[in-house]
Design a protein around this motif. Structure first.
Motif, PDB file in Angstrom:
ATOM      1  N   PRO A  29      53.705  59.886  85.677  1.00 36.06           N
ATOM      2  CA  PRO A  29      53.906  58.664  86.464  1.00 36.06           C
ATOM      3  C   PRO A  29      54.887  58.934  87.610  1.00 36.06           C
ATOM      4  CG  PRO A  29      55.050  58.515  84.360  1.00 36.06           C
ATOM      5  CD  PRO A  29      54.244  59.780  84.316  1.00 36.06           C
ATOM      6  N   ASP A  30      54.895  58.051  88.600  1.00 38.27           N
ATOM      7  CA  ASP A  30      55.723  58.260  89.793  1.00 38.27           C
ATOM      8  C   ASP A  30      57.209  58.428  89.475  1.00 38.27           C
ATOM      9  OD1 ASP A  30      53.575  58.256  91.504  1.00 38.27           O
ATOM     10  OD2 ASP A  30      53.718  56.098  91.936  1.00 38.27           O
ATOM     11  N   ASP A  31      57.715  57.682  88.502  1.00 39.68           N
ATOM     12  CA  ASP A  31      59.143  57.792  88.187  1.00 39.68           C
ATOM     13  C   ASP A  31      59.467  59.023  87.347  1.00 39.68           C
ATOM     14  OD1 ASP A  31      57.863  56.876  85.909  1.00 39.68           O
ATOM     15  OD2 ASP A  31      59.544  55.610  85.293  1.00 39.68           O
ATOM     16  N   GLY A  32      58.462  59.798  86.973  1.00 36.85           N
ATOM     17  CA  GLY A  32      58.711  60.997  86.176  1.00 36.85           C
ATOM     18  C   GLY A  32      58.257  62.267  86.852  1.00 36.85           C
ATOM     19  N   LYS A  33      57.881  62.168  88.129  1.00 39.43           N
ATOM     20  CA  LYS A  33      57.414  63.346  88.858  1.00 39.43           C
ATOM     21  C   LYS A  33      58.485  64.430  88.834  1.00 39.43           C
ATOM     22  CE  LYS A  33      53.481  61.730  90.522  1.00 39.43           C
ATOM     23  NZ  LYS A  33      52.208  62.185  90.065  1.00 39.43           N
ATOM     24  N   LEU A  34      58.050  65.663  88.701  1.00 39.35           N
ATOM     25  CA  LEU A  34      58.979  66.788  88.596  1.00 39.35           C
ATOM     26  C   LEU A  34      59.594  67.159  89.936  1.00 39.35           C
ATOM     27  CD1 LEU A  34      56.836  69.057  86.243  1.00 39.35           C
ATOM     28  CD2 LEU A  34      58.759  67.602  85.600  1.00 39.35           C
ATOM     29  N   PHE A  35      58.813  67.054  90.979  1.00 39.30           N
ATOM     30  CA  PHE A  35      59.274  67.480  92.301  1.00 39.30           C
ATOM     31  C   PHE A  35      59.830  66.293  93.081  1.00 39.30           C
ATOM     32  CE2 PHE A  35      55.544  70.357  91.462  1.00 39.30           C
ATOM     33  CZ  PHE A  35      56.294  71.470  91.126  1.00 39.30           C
ATOM     34  N   VAL A  36      61.142  66.343  93.364  1.00 37.33           N
ATOM     35  CA  VAL A  36      61.791  65.326  94.187  1.00 37.33           C
ATOM     36  C   VAL A  36      62.313  66.041  95.421  1.00 37.33           C
ATOM     37  CG1 VAL A  36      63.658  63.636  94.321  1.00 37.33           C
ATOM     38  CG2 VAL A  36      62.424  63.975  92.170  1.00 37.33           C
ATOM     39  N   GLU A  37      61.726  65.685  96.563  1.00 36.95           N
ATOM     40  CA  GLU A  37      62.037  66.406  97.806  1.00 36.95           C
ATOM     41  C   GLU A  37      63.471  66.130  98.251  1.00 36.95           C
ATOM     42  OE1 GLU A  37      59.995  67.238 102.147  1.00 36.95           O
ATOM     43  OE2 GLU A  37      58.865  66.189 100.597  1.00 36.95           O
ATOM     44  N   GLU A  39      66.491  68.630 100.725  1.00 40.11           N
ATOM     45  CA  GLU A  39      66.761  69.210 102.035  1.00 40.11           C
ATOM     46  C   GLU A  39      65.734  70.273 102.408  1.00 40.11           C
ATOM     47  OE1 GLU A  39      70.678  70.817 101.758  1.00 40.11           O
ATOM     48  OE2 GLU A  39      71.603  68.876 101.410  1.00 40.11           O
ATOM     49  N   ASN A  40      65.392  70.326 103.686  1.00 41.63           N
ATOM     50  CA  ASN A  40      64.534  71.369 104.260  1.00 41.63           C
ATOM     51  C   ASN A  40      63.215  71.555 103.510  1.00 41.63           C
ATOM     52  OD1 ASN A  40      66.568  71.866 106.123  1.00 41.63           O
ATOM     53  ND2 ASN A  40      67.540  73.386 104.798  1.00 41.63           N
ATOM     54  N   LYS A  41      62.617  70.456 103.101  1.00 45.96           N
ATOM     55  CA  LYS A  41      61.343  70.482 102.373  1.00 45.96           C
ATOM     56  C   LYS A  41      61.419  71.324 101.103  1.00 45.96           C
ATOM     57  CE  LYS A  41      58.337  69.386 106.179  1.00 45.96           C
ATOM     58  NZ  LYS A  41      57.054  69.554 106.787  1.00 45.96           N
ATOM     59  N   LYS A  42      62.591  71.333 100.506  1.00 50.51           N
ATOM     60  CA  LYS A  42      62.776  71.985  99.211  1.00 50.51           C
ATOM     61  C   LYS A  42      63.069  70.898  98.195  1.00 50.51           C
ATOM     62  CE  LYS A  42      64.109  76.536 100.772  1.00 50.51           C
ATOM     63  NZ  LYS A  42      65.021  77.648 100.551  1.00 50.51           N
ATOM     64  N   TYR A  43      63.128  71.265  96.910  1.00 54.94           N
ATOM     65  CA  TYR A  43      63.176  70.272  95.841  1.00 54.94           C
ATOM     66  C   TYR A  43      64.431  70.459  95.007  1.00 54.94           C
ATOM     67  CZ  TYR A  43      58.487  69.704  97.505  1.00 54.94           C
ATOM     68  OH  TYR A  43      57.421  69.470  98.321  1.00 54.94           O
ATOM     69  N   ASP A  44      65.002  69.343  94.573  1.00 54.30           N
ATOM     70  CA  ASP A  44      66.267  69.317  93.842  1.00 54.30           C
ATOM     71  C   ASP A  44      66.100  69.933  92.464  1.00 54.30           C
ATOM     72  OD1 ASP A  44      68.646  68.716  92.558  1.00 54.30           O
ATOM     73  OD2 ASP A  44      68.811  66.733  93.480  1.00 54.30           O
ATOM     74  N   LEU A  45      66.852  70.977  92.198  1.00 53.62           N
ATOM     75  CA  LEU A  45      66.769  71.699  90.927  1.00 53.62           C
ATOM     76  C   LEU A  45      67.283  70.851  89.770  1.00 53.62           C
ATOM     77  CD1 LEU A  45      66.229  74.285  89.291  1.00 53.62           C
ATOM     78  CD2 LEU A  45      68.545  75.033  89.868  1.00 53.62           C
ATOM     79  N   ALA A  46      68.359  70.119  89.960  1.00 53.42           N
ATOM     80  CA  ALA A  46      68.952  69.322  88.885  1.00 53.42           C
ATOM     81  C   ALA A  46      67.970  68.257  88.398  1.00 53.42           C
ATOM     82  CB  ALA A  46      70.253  68.682  89.348  1.00 53.42           C
ATOM     83  N   ILE A  47      67.359  67.523  89.315  1.00 53.98           N
ATOM     84  CA  ILE A  47      66.392  66.482  88.928  1.00 53.98           C
ATOM     85  C   ILE A  47      65.176  67.120  88.277  1.00 53.98           C
ATOM     86  CG2 ILE A  47      64.863  64.684  89.812  1.00 53.98           C
ATOM     87  CD1 ILE A  47      66.992  64.084  91.946  1.00 53.98           C
TER      88      ILE A  47
END
Length: 173
Positions: A29-37, A39-47
């Protein structure tokens, strides 16, 4: 300031291919997506790690069943099996192999009757030129072949036990 990685790098972190991780992400679901964009079109590792742990935990706990649930499913399967056995004993259900064998025998009888039809009819109509008489001869021979099929004895494996039913019917006058 967090750490930001590409999707391929995140996939490497968890030991999956990017394609597999993408498929998993699309099913969430949208609130559980793994990839959260970030900086610089990269994704937050912590989330990503938090959501990955939640995904794997949910996956593991949903697969586990309590002993009571397993026993209930087992009892349901045993009940269904017993119902099938009773239906077979009553004759309301037959084995598919018996049905296939019976229809195979019927098809063979039909085939043999039809194969012999020309050799039976040909000598009778060789010198005839009246189409009405030829048609009657062919119709008669076809009827004989069909009657052979209809009168074919039922094999032992396909014969049903009608003695119990007829005795019950006689008693219910």
């Amino acid at each position: 300031m967090g750490i930001y990685l590409t999707k391929k790098e995140l996939a490497t972190v968890v030991g999956y291919t990017y394609r597999r991780l993408h498929d998993i992400n699309m099913s969430l679901p949208d609130d559980g997506k793994l990839f959260v964009e970030g900086e610089n079109k990269k994704y937050d590792l912590a989330i990503f790690v938090q959501r990955w742990v939640r995904y794997k935990t949910d996956q593991a706990t949903s697969a586990e069943m309590s002993l009571d649930e397993v026993k209930a499913i087992h009892e349901q399967v045993k009940t269904e099996k017993t119902q099938l056995e009773v239906a077979r004993m009553r004759g309301s259900m037959v084995d598919i192999q018996d049905v296939r064998r019976l229809w195979g025998d019927i098809a063979n009888t039909v085939r043999q009757s039809l194969i012999h039809l020309p050799s039976t009819v040909a000598p009778m109509v060789t010198m005839m030129d009246n189409t009405e008489i030829i048609g009657n001869i062919i119709a008669t021979e076809i009827n004989k072949a069909l009657n052979l099929i209809a009168d074919a004895p039922v094999p032992d494996y396909a014969a049903c036990d009608d003695t119990n039913e007829s005795e019950e019917d006689d008693g219910e006058v």
